[in-house]
Design a protein around this motif. Structure first.
Motif, PDB file in Angstrom:
ATOM      1  N   ALA A 218     -30.292 -81.000 -60.916  1.00  0.00           N
ATOM      2  CA  ALA A 218     -29.538 -80.112 -60.021  1.00  0.00           C
ATOM      3  C   ALA A 218     -30.466 -79.248 -59.166  1.00  0.00           C
ATOM      4  O   ALA A 218     -30.008 -78.400 -58.409  1.00  0.00           O
ATOM      5  N   ARG A 219     -31.806 -79.464 -59.305  1.00  0.00           N
ATOM      6  CA  ARG A 219     -32.823 -78.786 -58.493  1.00  0.00           C
ATOM      7  C   ARG A 219     -32.904 -77.277 -58.742  1.00  0.00           C
ATOM      8  O   ARG A 219     -33.253 -76.523 -57.830  1.00  0.00           O
ATOM      9  N   PHE A 220     -32.604 -76.851 -59.961  1.00  0.00           N
ATOM     10  CA  PHE A 220     -32.872 -75.452 -60.290  1.00  0.00           C
ATOM     11  C   PHE A 220     -34.367 -75.297 -60.578  1.00  0.00           C
ATOM     12  O   PHE A 220     -34.988 -76.187 -61.166  1.00  0.00           O
ATOM     13  N   GLY A 221     -34.926 -74.153 -60.182  1.00  0.00           N
ATOM     14  CA  GLY A 221     -36.362 -73.942 -60.353  1.00  0.00           C
ATOM     15  C   GLY A 221     -36.735 -73.376 -61.704  1.00  0.00           C
ATOM     16  O   GLY A 221     -37.910 -73.367 -62.087  1.00  0.00           O
ATOM     17  N   ALA A 222     -35.736 -72.868 -62.435  1.00  0.00           N
ATOM     18  CA  ALA A 222     -36.023 -72.242 -63.728  1.00  0.00           C
ATOM     19  C   ALA A 222     -34.717 -72.110 -64.507  1.00  0.00           C
ATOM     20  O   ALA A 222     -33.625 -72.252 -63.956  1.00  0.00           O
TER      21      ALA A 222
ATOM     22  N   VAL B 191     -32.300 -63.208 -65.465  1.00  0.00           N
ATOM     23  CA  VAL B 191     -33.555 -62.852 -64.768  1.00  0.00           C
ATOM     24  C   VAL B 191     -33.337 -62.670 -63.264  1.00  0.00           C
ATOM     25  O   VAL B 191     -33.876 -61.742 -62.683  1.00  0.00           O
ATOM     26  N   ASP B 192     -32.568 -63.538 -62.633  1.00  0.00           N
ATOM     27  CA  ASP B 192     -32.207 -63.340 -61.226  1.00  0.00           C
ATOM     28  C   ASP B 192     -31.031 -64.253 -60.886  1.00  0.00           C
ATOM     29  O   ASP B 192     -30.623 -65.087 -61.698  1.00  0.00           O
ATOM     30  N   GLU B 193     -30.489 -64.086 -59.683  1.00  0.00           N
ATOM     31  CA  GLU B 193     -29.258 -64.802 -59.317  1.00  0.00           C
ATOM     32  C   GLU B 193     -29.494 -66.286 -59.053  1.00  0.00           C
ATOM     33  O   GLU B 193     -28.543 -67.045 -58.915  1.00  0.00           O
ATOM     34  N   GLN B 194     -30.747 -66.713 -58.940  1.00  0.00           N
ATOM     35  CA  GLN B 194     -31.045 -68.137 -58.706  1.00  0.00           C
ATOM     36  C   GLN B 194     -31.289 -68.899 -60.008  1.00  0.00           C
ATOM     37  O   GLN B 194     -31.416 -70.124 -59.999  1.00  0.00           O
ATOM     38  N   THR B 195     -31.407 -68.195 -61.103  1.00  0.00           N
ATOM     39  CA  THR B 195     -31.808 -68.815 -62.367  1.00  0.00           C
ATOM     40  C   THR B 195     -30.631 -68.862 -63.338  1.00  0.00           C
ATOM     41  O   THR B 195     -30.176 -67.816 -63.801  1.00  0.00           O
ATOM     42  N   PRO B 196     -30.117 -70.054 -63.657  1.00  0.00           N
ATOM     43  CA  PRO B 196     -29.031 -70.109 -64.634  1.00  0.00           C
ATOM     44  C   PRO B 196     -29.514 -69.652 -66.006  1.00  0.00           C
ATOM     45  O   PRO B 196     -30.658 -69.896 -66.383  1.00  0.00           O
ATOM     46  N   GLU B 197     -28.610 -69.003 -66.723  1.00  0.00           N
ATOM     47  CA  GLU B 197     -28.910 -68.586 -68.103  1.00  0.00           C
ATOM     48  C   GLU B 197     -28.208 -69.553 -69.048  1.00  0.00           C
ATOM     49  O   GLU B 197     -27.031 -69.865 -68.869  1.00  0.00           O
ATOM     50  N   LEU B 198     -28.937 -69.996 -70.046  1.00  0.00           N
ATOM     51  CA  LEU B 198     -28.318 -70.955 -70.968  1.00  0.00           C
ATOM     52  C   LEU B 198     -27.919 -70.303 -72.285  1.00  0.00           C
ATOM     53  O   LEU B 198     -28.462 -69.276 -72.695  1.00  0.00           O
ATOM     54  N   ALA B 199     -26.962 -70.946 -72.915  1.00  0.00           N
ATOM     55  CA  ALA B 199     -26.556 -70.583 -74.281  1.00  0.00           C
ATOM     56  C   ALA B 199     -26.468 -71.884 -75.068  1.00  0.00           C
ATOM     57  O   ALA B 199     -26.186 -72.946 -74.494  1.00  0.00           O
ATOM     58  N   ILE B 200     -26.718 -71.769 -76.352  1.00  0.00           N
ATOM     59  CA  ILE B 200     -26.669 -72.976 -77.193  1.00  0.00           C
ATOM     60  C   ILE B 200     -26.184 -72.600 -78.581  1.00  0.00           C
ATOM     61  O   ILE B 200     -26.503 -71.523 -79.087  1.00  0.00           O
TER      62      ILE B 200
ATOM     63  N   ASN C  13     -31.622 -82.526 -73.027  1.00  0.00           N
ATOM     64  CA  ASN C  13     -30.631 -83.058 -72.108  1.00  0.00           C
ATOM     65  C   ASN C  13     -30.247 -82.041 -71.031  1.00  0.00           C
ATOM     66  O   ASN C  13     -30.162 -82.358 -69.840  1.00  0.00           O
ATOM     67  N   LEU C  14     -30.039 -80.806 -71.469  1.00  0.00           N
ATOM     68  CA  LEU C  14     -29.620 -79.768 -70.517  1.00  0.00           C
ATOM     69  C   LEU C  14     -30.735 -79.459 -69.516  1.00  0.00           C
ATOM     70  O   LEU C  14     -30.475 -79.253 -68.329  1.00  0.00           O
ATOM     71  N   ILE C  15     -31.985 -79.445 -69.992  1.00  0.00           N
ATOM     72  CA  ILE C  15     -33.116 -79.190 -69.090  1.00  0.00           C
ATOM     73  C   ILE C  15     -33.206 -80.305 -68.047  1.00  0.00           C
ATOM     74  O   ILE C  15     -33.437 -80.063 -66.858  1.00  0.00           O
ATOM     75  N   ALA C  16     -32.979 -81.550 -68.487  1.00  0.00           N
ATOM     76  CA  ALA C  16     -32.991 -82.674 -67.524  1.00  0.00           C
ATOM     77  C   ALA C  16     -31.888 -82.486 -66.482  1.00  0.00           C
ATOM     78  O   ALA C  16     -32.093 -82.735 -65.283  1.00  0.00           O
ATOM     79  N   ARG C  17     -30.722 -82.024 -66.921  1.00  0.00           N
ATOM     80  CA  ARG C  17     -29.624 -81.776 -65.962  1.00  0.00           C
ATOM     81  C   ARG C  17     -29.995 -80.677 -64.972  1.00  0.00           C
ATOM     82  O   ARG C  17     -29.645 -80.741 -63.804  1.00  0.00           O
ATOM     83  N   ALA C  18     -30.690 -79.648 -65.473  1.00  0.00           N
ATOM     84  CA  ALA C  18     -31.088 -78.545 -64.583  1.00  0.00           C
ATOM     85  C   ALA C  18     -32.088 -79.042 -63.529  1.00  0.00           C
ATOM     86  O   ALA C  18     -32.024 -78.656 -62.362  1.00  0.00           O
TER      87      ALA C  18
END
Ligand SMILES: CC(C)(COP(=O)(O)OP(=O)(O)OC[C@H]1O[C@@H](n2cnc3c(N)ncnc32)[C@H](O)[C@@H]1OP(=O)(O)O)[C@@H](O)C(=O)NCCC(=O)NCCS
Length: 147
Positions: free
Chosen positions: A104-108, A69-78, A96-101
């Protein structure tokens, strides 16, 4: 695990990962793992056999995958290996991964998925919402700034 996540669906022909490697997909999602923003969680049996993994990383406008979506938003795979699906492993990995995000102060976070699948239902139940599409895939985003 990446091939489990994005390879053929169960029951579809499985040509193996060689074409896929030639297209550079594993390189994009995994090469140089450990760069800033890369975070992963894994699920293991009591005997330490790997049964699932979920991970995310940041991508670039000029080099990204299906759920960008943009360079500030990590993309996940599972992925969870087929024999261990439908037992809550996928949900536990994602929580668990959402808690880690958040830590790490990611917004999305974002991802891509086939619609009307077990994965799509799981992501929606965790707060991901459809924001677009990429070829036959839905692109979903979860806002992490809300409680
Ligand atoms: C998507 C995926 C990761 C989900 O993993 P999972 O471990 O099966 O996920 P969960 O067990 O948490 O939930 C899946 C389903 O099992 C159900 N379930 C969970 N625990 C259960 C239990 N104890 N008994 C019965 N059902 C259960 C959930 O309600 C959910 O049901 P639904 O599909 O009807 O909505 C897995 O199916 C997978 O690896 N798919 C292939 C790869 C993929 O699509 N990756 C996503 C693209 S990045």
């Amino acid at each position: 695990m990446l091939y489990e996540a994005a390879g053929p669906e169960p029951g579809e022909p499985d040509p193996g990962p060689s074409d896929w490697i030639a297209e550079g997909i594993p390189a994009l999602y995994l090469d140089g793992w450990g760069r800033s923003g890369d975070i992963a969680v894994v699920a293991e049996t009591a005997e330490r056999a790997l049964v699932g993994a979920a991970w995310f990383r940041l991508y670039f406008e000029h080099a990204h995958g299906w759920g960008f979506v943009d360079e500030q938003t990590p993309e996940l795979a599972i992925a969870v290996v087929e024999a261990f699906r439908r037992r809550g492993v996928g949900r536990a990995l994602l929580e668990n991964l959402i808690a880690r995000a958040r830590e790490a102060r990611f917004g999305a976070l974002s991802l891509s998925t086939l619609e009307n699948t077990s994965g799509a239902r799981l992501y929606e139940s965790l707060g991901f919402r459809r924001v677009g599409e990429f070829e036959e895939l839905a692109v979903m985003r979860m806002d992490l700034t809300q409680a």
